[in-house]
Design a protein around this motif. Structure first.
Motif: not given
Length: 487
Positions: A139-142, A155-163, A172-178, A221-223
């Motif tokens: 798990f990662a909290l970002l 490979l991790l459960h990723t939670v991105i807070a403060q959106v 966040v979208k542009l970063t995740l699209m990488e 949340y990104v599975p």
């Protein structure tokens, strides 16, 4: 201590979910400060007569979140020294995704202020329950306001807070699209665990900044995934593949190779990359750079198997060198132009050699040129090193004279002397290239391509006339050669 700040977590829900001790502290506090009023508990406390002072206006006065959080922390420390004690309430748990609390814990001791942290339910508990996530899987909290692609592990459960809003969601979208494909399914949750306000929505990644219910209580949340297309973009996947190829269960050919046996491959792949650069072909360059990287990975894996070094050692050494040799970028040094930057590099390189015990003064001024370079390139570098210490022609006219001299000597040479005289002529021509600030290797490569294109035109004309080289003559080929020049 001259002051005290008691930090209370407002939890992830309503007043009913707040621990009794925290409720009493908020209810009986002489002065309660809240980072933001945009939380269900704050509204309920005010309805019960609790006076609160919020820092919502600070967000409007600053352009960055770092500036906002620093301003809030500084204000709280000043108030604590004046009042003696105050209560500061934050959403969720004070030690989960709460930068202001971290700043207080860091700076308070220097200002003779104590900080006491009380509990509170973080948003993670109801999130895990709602989405049925077991964080033991990884798990990662970002933080959405400072997220970087290298923090995202597919490979991790990723939670991105403060959106907080659509602008933050877009970042966040542009970063995740990488890391993930545009259509990858993510979950947006707002006011998780708050009855009547909770919103949970699964959407494709490219729609992330179109969600309407984004706010102070929103997160993404990104599975995790095992999709090969996603994992193939990760460096560790390449490392594991190469390890597997060299393992007992891997490829027989790869297992048999040594540094020496694939030495020529490194040279060949390098020249194939150069070819794509000359052709201005980005797609081919991408592929050929991958082939070149494979050679590096194979050599690194062989070295790791022998216990010499790993690919991580290569990366670490390179990073350290780049930082060390660029003090004008990463340190206190200065360089206003490329020449000064290169001078910095050379000076630091010399210092490194001295630190390794190498006597620079005892070395030849021509030392340091890779002996396996192509002869034309080797000659060019030899001349540059000699010129750096003053062994050079004064004017370009002298170079032209030297070329004429070497040309005459070649014409007059006996067959046994011709190879040496031809080398002298080529060496003089390289000098001319250096005076003209032209890389002779690139110049010759340009002419090679020009020759190839014009000769291909001759072949094309022969095909058009259904003839072979045996069925034409030099005069006709010269005519087509001249035509090719005008194309």
């Amino acid at each position: 201590m001259t002051g005290k700040i008691i930090v209370v977590g407002l939890g992830a829900g309503t007043l009913d979910q707040l621990p009794l001790g925290c409720y009493r502290l908020l209810k009986n506090g002489n002065r309660v400060y809240v980072r933001t009023r945009e939380h269900p508990v704050v509204e309920q406390l005010e309805q019960e007569g609790v006076a609160v002072t919020s820092f919502d206006d600070v967000y409007e006065r600053h352009g960055t979140f770092d500036a906002v959080y620093s301003s809030i922390a500084a204000s709280l420390l000043d108030q604590a020294k004046q009042q003696g004690e105050l209560v500061y309430a934050v959403p969720g748990h004070p030690l989960v995704a709460e930068k202001t609390v971290q700043l207080l814990l860091k700076e308070a001791p220097q200002q003779d202020v104590s900080v006491e942290v009380k509990g509170g339910q973080s948003f993670l508990d109801p999130l895990f329950a709602r989405l049925q996530i077991d964080p033991i899987d990884g798990f990662a909290l970002l933080d959405a306001t400072s997220i970087r692609s290298e923090q995202v592990n597919p490979l991790l459960h990723t939670v991105i807070a403060q959106v907080y809003d659509k602008l933050t969601a877009s970042d966040v979208k542009l970063t995740l699209m990488e890391v993930f494909p545009d259509e990858y399914q993510v979950t947006v949750a707002t006011a998780i665990g708050v009855s009547g306000l909770e919103r949970i929505e699964s959407i494709p990644l490219f729609e992330l900044d179109r969600v309407e219910h984004l706010g102070n209580l929103s997160l993404v949340y990104v599975p995790p995934t095992q999709e090969q297309a996603v994992l193939n973009r990760q460096f560790y996947t390449l490392k594991r593949i190469v390890e597997t190829l060299r393992s007992p269960e891997g490829c027989p050919w790869d297992r048999e190779q040594t540094h020496s046996s694939i030495r020529k491959n490194l040279i060949e792949e390098t020249y194939e990359v150069l070819e794509t650069i000359d052709d201005d072909d980005p797609d081919a360059m991408c592929e050929e750079l991958g082939d070149l990287l494979l050679q590096i990975m194979l050599h690194a894996q062989m070295a790791a198997e022998d216990g010499f070094f790993t690919v991580e050692d290569i990366v670490a050494g390179l990073n350290e060198k780049l930082i060390r040799r660029h003090p004008h970028v990463f340190g206190e040094g200065g360089a206003s132009n490329a020449d000064e930057a290169l001078a910095n590099w050379q000076e630091i390189k010399a210092q490194e050699k001295a630190a390794r015990g190498q006597d620079i003064n005892a070395q030849s001024k021509l030392a340091g040129i890779p002996r396996d370079l192509p002869a034309l390139m080797y000659a060019y570098k030899l001349q540059k090193k000699a010129a750096a210490v003053g062994f050079d022609w004064d004017q370009i006219a002298d170079v032209y004279k030297k070329i004429e001299e070497e040309y005459r000597e070649l014409r007059e040479a006996d067959p046994a002397e011709q190879a040496g005289e031809l080398g002298d002529l080529l060496f003089a021509v390289v000098n001319l290239a250096r005076f003209l600030k032209i890389d002779p290797e690139e110049a010759l490569a340009l002419t090679n391509r020009k020759f190839t294109n014009r000769f291909s035109y001759i072949e094309q004309k022969l095909r058009e006339s259904n003839r072979t080289f045996e069925q034409t003559d030099l005069a006709e080929m010269d005519k087509w050669w001249e035509e090719a020049k005008t194309r």
